[in-house]
Design an enzyme around this catalytic site. Structure first.
Site, PDB file in Angstrom:
ATOM      1  N   ASN A 100       0.893  -1.153  -0.016  1.00 56.08           N
ATOM      2  CA  ASN A 100      -0.165   0.056   0.235  1.00 56.08           C
ATOM      3  C   ASN A 100       0.903   1.168   0.138  1.00 56.08           C
ATOM      4  O   ASN A 100       1.419   1.453   0.962  1.00 56.08           O
ATOM      5  CB  ASN A 100      -0.806   0.068   1.124  1.00 56.08           C
ATOM      6  CG  ASN A 100      -1.654   1.221   1.673  1.00 56.08           C
ATOM      7  OD1 ASN A 100      -2.055   2.206   0.643  1.00 56.08           O
ATOM      8  ND2 ASN A 100      -2.210   1.328   2.738  1.00 56.08           N
ATOM      9  N   TRP A 101       1.045   1.822  -1.183  1.00 53.78           N
ATOM     10  CA  TRP A 101       1.845   3.220  -1.384  1.00 53.78           C
ATOM     11  C   TRP A 101       1.324   4.291  -0.450  1.00 53.78           C
ATOM     12  O   TRP A 101       2.168   5.371  -0.426  1.00 53.78           O
ATOM     13  CB  TRP A 101       2.306   3.305  -3.013  1.00 53.78           C
ATOM     14  CG  TRP A 101       3.076   2.058  -3.544  1.00 53.78           C
ATOM     15  CD1 TRP A 101       3.478   1.223  -2.607  1.00 53.78           C
ATOM     16  CD2 TRP A 101       3.490   2.164  -4.902  1.00 53.78           C
ATOM     17  NE1 TRP A 101       4.127   0.341  -3.629  1.00 53.78           N
ATOM     18  CE2 TRP A 101       4.154   0.843  -4.739  1.00 53.78           C
ATOM     19  CE3 TRP A 101       3.232   3.094  -5.690  1.00 53.78           C
ATOM     20  CZ2 TRP A 101       4.803   0.369  -6.155  1.00 53.78           C
ATOM     21  CZ3 TRP A 101       3.818   2.399  -7.001  1.00 53.78           C
ATOM     22  CH2 TRP A 101       4.570   1.277  -7.202  1.00 53.78           C
ATOM     23  N   LYS A 102      -0.027   4.352  -0.138  1.00 54.63           N
ATOM     24  CA  LYS A 102      -0.522   5.685   0.633  1.00 54.63           C
ATOM     25  C   LYS A 102      -0.417   6.804  -0.495  1.00 54.63           C
ATOM     26  O   LYS A 102      -0.150   6.633  -1.561  1.00 54.63           O
ATOM     27  CB  LYS A 102       0.062   5.633   2.005  1.00 54.63           C
ATOM     28  CG  LYS A 102      -0.148   4.277   2.669  1.00 54.63           C
ATOM     29  CD  LYS A 102       0.117   4.446   4.165  1.00 54.63           C
ATOM     30  CE  LYS A 102       0.074   3.223   4.659  1.00 54.63           C
ATOM     31  NZ  LYS A 102       0.132   3.056   6.270  1.00 54.63           N
TER      32      LYS A 102
ATOM     33  N   HIS B 200      -9.472   1.072   5.119  1.00 56.22           N
ATOM     34  CA  HIS B 200      -7.991   1.251   5.645  1.00 56.22           C
ATOM     35  C   HIS B 200      -8.068   1.912   6.576  1.00 56.22           C
ATOM     36  O   HIS B 200      -9.102   3.045   6.660  1.00 56.22           O
ATOM     37  CB  HIS B 200      -7.158   1.711   4.454  1.00 56.22           C
ATOM     38  CG  HIS B 200      -5.648   1.631   5.077  1.00 56.22           C
ATOM     39  ND1 HIS B 200      -5.197   2.711   5.810  1.00 56.22           N
ATOM     40  CD2 HIS B 200      -4.916   0.604   4.932  1.00 56.22           C
ATOM     41  CE1 HIS B 200      -3.979   2.426   6.321  1.00 56.22           C
ATOM     42  NE2 HIS B 200      -3.705   1.188   5.727  1.00 56.22           N
TER      43      HIS B 200
ATOM     44  N   GLU C  19      -6.653   4.571   7.889  1.00 58.59           N
ATOM     45  CA  GLU C  19      -6.370   5.793   7.776  1.00 58.59           C
ATOM     46  C   GLU C  19      -7.807   6.455   6.967  1.00 58.59           C
ATOM     47  O   GLU C  19      -8.031   7.635   7.636  1.00 58.59           O
ATOM     48  CB  GLU C  19      -5.150   6.307   6.863  1.00 58.59           C
ATOM     49  CG  GLU C  19      -4.151   5.834   7.636  1.00 58.59           C
ATOM     50  CD  GLU C  19      -2.994   5.506   6.960  1.00 58.59           C
ATOM     51  OE1 GLU C  19      -2.922   5.417   5.636  1.00 58.59           O
ATOM     52  OE2 GLU C  19      -1.947   4.614   7.594  1.00 58.59           O
TER      53      GLU C  19
ATOM     54  N   GLU D  94      -5.247  -4.937  10.539  1.00 59.40           N
ATOM     55  CA  GLU D  94      -4.240  -4.164  10.694  1.00 59.40           C
ATOM     56  C   GLU D  94      -4.646  -3.589  12.027  1.00 59.40           C
ATOM     57  O   GLU D  94      -5.362  -2.461  11.907  1.00 59.40           O
ATOM     58  CB  GLU D  94      -4.235  -3.185   9.784  1.00 59.40           C
ATOM     59  CG  GLU D  94      -3.857  -3.704   8.265  1.00 59.40           C
ATOM     60  CD  GLU D  94      -3.520  -2.867   7.279  1.00 59.40           C
ATOM     61  OE1 GLU D  94      -2.370  -2.954   6.737  1.00 59.40           O
ATOM     62  OE2 GLU D  94      -4.176  -1.715   6.787  1.00 59.40           O
TER      63      GLU D  94
ATOM     64  N   GLY E 214       2.608   2.151  10.765  1.00 61.37           N
ATOM     65  CA  GLY E 214       3.486   3.152  10.504  1.00 61.37           C
ATOM     66  C   GLY E 214       4.230   3.405  11.949  1.00 61.37           C
ATOM     67  O   GLY E 214       4.836   4.707  12.068  1.00 61.37           O
TER      68      GLY E 214
ATOM     69  N   SER F 178       3.443  -2.511  10.398  1.00 60.64           N
ATOM     70  CA  SER F 178       5.007  -2.516  10.479  1.00 60.64           C
ATOM     71  C   SER F 178       5.793  -3.893   9.973  1.00 60.64           C
ATOM     72  O   SER F 178       6.393  -4.427  10.563  1.00 60.64           O
ATOM     73  CB  SER F 178       5.521  -2.129  11.865  1.00 60.64           C
ATOM     74  OG  SER F 178       4.837  -0.888  11.959  1.00 60.64           O
TER      75      SER F 178
ATOM     76  N   GLY G 128       2.816  -1.244   3.998  1.00 62.38           N
ATOM     77  CA  GLY G 128       2.960   0.347   3.818  1.00 62.38           C
ATOM     78  C   GLY G 128       4.327   0.676   3.672  1.00 62.38           C
ATOM     79  O   GLY G 128       4.768   0.456   2.726  1.00 62.38           O
ATOM     80  N   GLY G 129       4.779   1.254   4.723  1.00 65.96           N
ATOM     81  CA  GLY G 129       6.242   1.967   4.738  1.00 65.96           C
ATOM     82  C   GLY G 129       7.327   0.940   3.806  1.00 65.96           C
ATOM     83  O   GLY G 129       7.870   1.433   2.874  1.00 65.96           O
TER      84      GLY G 129
END
Ligand code: PGA
Length: 253
Positions: free
Chosen positions: A9-11, A95, A97, A167, A173, A213, A234-235
């Site tokens: 997920n590149w956000k 998601h 966020e 999640e 994150g 993470s 993610g990251g």
């Protein structure tokens, strides 16, 4: 058995040219991994570019969100049809966020999930508890409510195209991952709930990803758990070496 599924997920990261380069790079690097599903979720503006770069390859390209109507006066939003026309085959729904930063509730997430599946996209339904909810001992209640509300009313056909991503909000994150045992406990509970709602065949076939993470150095231990079928990253998905290492996790014994 369930086919493992690793997704990035590149956000809200990467310009169009950066997204194209990374999609191209990953599509090449991951092409030999025939025993698992792999996907990236670029921003809306990079979706078509990334889908072009991955076209004809194993790497799937998906969208990070959708609006639950086919078309109309919804300024700034995108429908499943428009996303599919840009090359998306799958979409993230709910998601954390979107739920916690932007304020989507369970009912809206459910509409989005139903709409995505109805329009022919596959979907990853994201669920997870906040730190406060975990500390109050409410994890299974919260995740159970999120899963139940979203899956309610879906037939077996669409249900078979749903992936669930567990999640925990406190792990996203933050560098603070759930331990493999913590993930396994919630994954097993989710599968049990799906079994109640939809029966053995759907429950045994449903992929449940862990997210929060996930890194090259913890993916193998998470993937060793019997009910962890993949990862939503993610990251660590923004960097080709790291994401490739995660995609090449060591398979369960
Ligand atoms: P993270 O994000 O890997 O950066 O924690 C996971 C996610 O939000 O899907």
């Amino acid at each position: 058995m369930r086919r493992p599924f690793i997704a990035g997920n590149w956000k809200m990261n990467l310009t169009r040219s950066q997204a194209r380069d990374l999609a191209e790079d990953l599509a090449g690097r991951l092409e030999d991994l025939g025993d698992r599903d792999l996907a990236i979720f670029p921003t809306f503006v990079s979706l078509a570019e990334a889908a072009d770069a991955a076209s004809g390859r194993r790497l799937m390209v998906g969208a990070q969100d959708l609006w639950p109507e086919a078309n109309g006066a919804f300024t700034g939003e995108l429908s499943a049809e428009i996303l599919a026309s840009a090359g998306a085959s799958i979409v993230l729904v709910g998601h954390s966020e979107r739920r916690h930063v932007i304020g989507e509730d369970d009912a809206l997430v459910a509409r989005k999930l139903h709409r995505a599946l109805g329009a022919g996209l596959d979907a990853i339904l994201c669920v997870g508890e906040t730190l406060e909810e975990r500390e109050a001992g409410r994890t299974l209640e919260v995740v159970g409510r999120q899963v139940r509300t979203a899956l309610d009313g879906l037939d077996a056909g669409p249900l078979a195209r749903v992936v669930i991503a567990y999640e925990p909000v406190w792990a996203i994150g933050t560098g603070r991952t759930a331990t493999p045992d913590m993930a396994q406990e919630v994954h097993a509970a989710i599968r049990g709930l799906v079994r109640e709602i939809a029966g053995d065949e759907i429950a045994d076939g449903m992929r449940i990803q862990y997210g929060g993470s996930v890194k090259p150095d913890n993916v193998d231990a998470l993937m060793a758990m019997p009910d962890v079928d993949g990862a939503l990253v993610g990251g660590a998905s923004l960097e080709a070496d790291g994401f490739e290492r995660i995609a090449r996790f060591e398979a369960k014994a």
